[in-house]
Scaffold this motif. Structure first.
Motif, short mmCIF file in Angstrom:
data_model
loop_
_atom_site.label_atom_id
_atom_site.label_comp_id
_atom_site.label_asym_id
_atom_site.label_seq_id
_atom_site.Cartn_x
_atom_site.Cartn_y
_atom_site.Cartn_z
N SER A 135 3.66 4.43 -3.12
CA SER A 135 3.36 5.58 -2.26
C SER A 135 4.56 6.51 -2.14
CB SER A 135 2.87 5.13 -0.88
OG SER A 135 3.88 4.46 -0.21
N ALA A 175 2.47 10.35 2.43
CA ALA A 175 1.49 10.91 3.35
C ALA A 175 2.11 11.30 4.68
CB ALA A 175 0.36 9.92 3.57
N SER A 176 3.28 10.74 5.01
CA SER A 176 3.87 10.99 6.32
C SER A 176 4.26 12.45 6.52
CB SER A 176 5.08 10.09 6.53
OG SER A 176 6.07 10.38 5.57
N PRO A 235 -1.45 14.58 9.98
CA PRO A 235 -1.88 13.25 10.45
C PRO A 235 -3.39 13.15 10.65
CG PRO A 235 -0.57 14.37 12.14
CD PRO A 235 -0.53 15.22 10.91
N ALA A 293 -4.82 12.40 7.20
CA ALA A 293 -4.50 11.02 6.85
C ALA A 293 -5.41 10.06 7.61
CB ALA A 293 -3.03 10.73 7.16
N ARG A 294 -5.64 10.33 8.88
CA ARG A 294 -6.51 9.45 9.69
C ARG A 294 -7.94 9.48 9.18
NH1 ARG A 294 -6.51 5.62 13.74
NH2 ARG A 294 -8.43 5.70 14.91
N ARG A 337 -8.07 7.46 5.99
CA ARG A 337 -7.98 6.04 6.33
C ARG A 337 -9.30 5.55 6.93
NH1 ARG A 337 -4.01 5.97 10.35
NH2 ARG A 337 -4.37 3.73 10.52
N PRO A 361 -0.86 3.43 4.96
CA PRO A 361 -0.55 4.15 3.71
C PRO A 361 0.07 3.29 2.61
CG PRO A 361 0.04 5.50 5.57
CD PRO A 361 -0.32 4.14 6.12
N GLY A 402 -1.75 5.51 0.62
CA GLY A 402 -0.86 6.67 0.66
C GLY A 402 -1.02 7.58 -0.55
N ILE A 424 -4.11 9.59 0.10
CA ILE A 424 -3.82 10.63 1.09
C ILE A 424 -3.04 11.77 0.44
CG2 ILE A 424 -2.53 11.14 3.21
CD1 ILE A 424 -3.21 8.22 4.09
N GLU A 464 -4.31 15.64 0.14
CA GLU A 464 -3.48 16.70 0.73
C GLU A 464 -3.05 17.70 -0.33
OE1 GLU A 464 -0.44 14.50 2.80
OE2 GLU A 464 -1.62 14.49 4.65
#
Length: 112
Positions: free
Chosen positions: A4, A15-16, A20, A23-24, A27, A43, A88, A91, A95
């Motif tokens: 990741s 993904a951080s 968010p 990402a949520r 997930r 992730p 991750g 994600i 993104e």
């Protein structure tokens, strides 16, 4: 370095750094397909080894991501998509797709 953290094909490093909420939602989609809690789908978790995702579940995840975010998701199990190994990575891919088309506007549509 785990998968990741890698930045294959110019995708975001992790993904951080992204949204968010996106990402949520990703997930949540994965958790629903795997019968797990969203909190358990982190992730750094491997799709195959950590979640036990098989090719059918990957197809279901792909379709759900396409419908939710209005993107074209590749077959994550295909050999040419070998860089997609973790939650991750998924994600980061979504993104990157949203950023390429001008932002996270699809998030405003509502929940899946």
């Amino acid at each position: 370095m785990n998968r990741s953290e890698a930045a294959p094909n110019g995708q975001p490093k992790s993904a951080s750094a992204g949204d968010p909420e996106i990402a949520r939602e990703i997930r949540t989609i994965i958790a629903q397909r795997c019968g797990m809690s969203v909190e358990a789908v982190t992730p750094d978790l491997s799709l195959e080894n950590g979640l036990g995702v098989d090719s059918l579940a990957l197809i279901e995840i792909n379709v759900a991501l396409e419908e939710r975010f209005q993107i074209v998701a590749p077959d994550f199990a295909a050999p040419d998509q070998a860089q997609i190994h973790t939650v991750g990575d998924v994600i980061a891919f979504v993104e990157a797709q949203l950023a390429a088309r001008g932002g996270a506007g699809a998030v405003q549509r509502g929940a899946p």
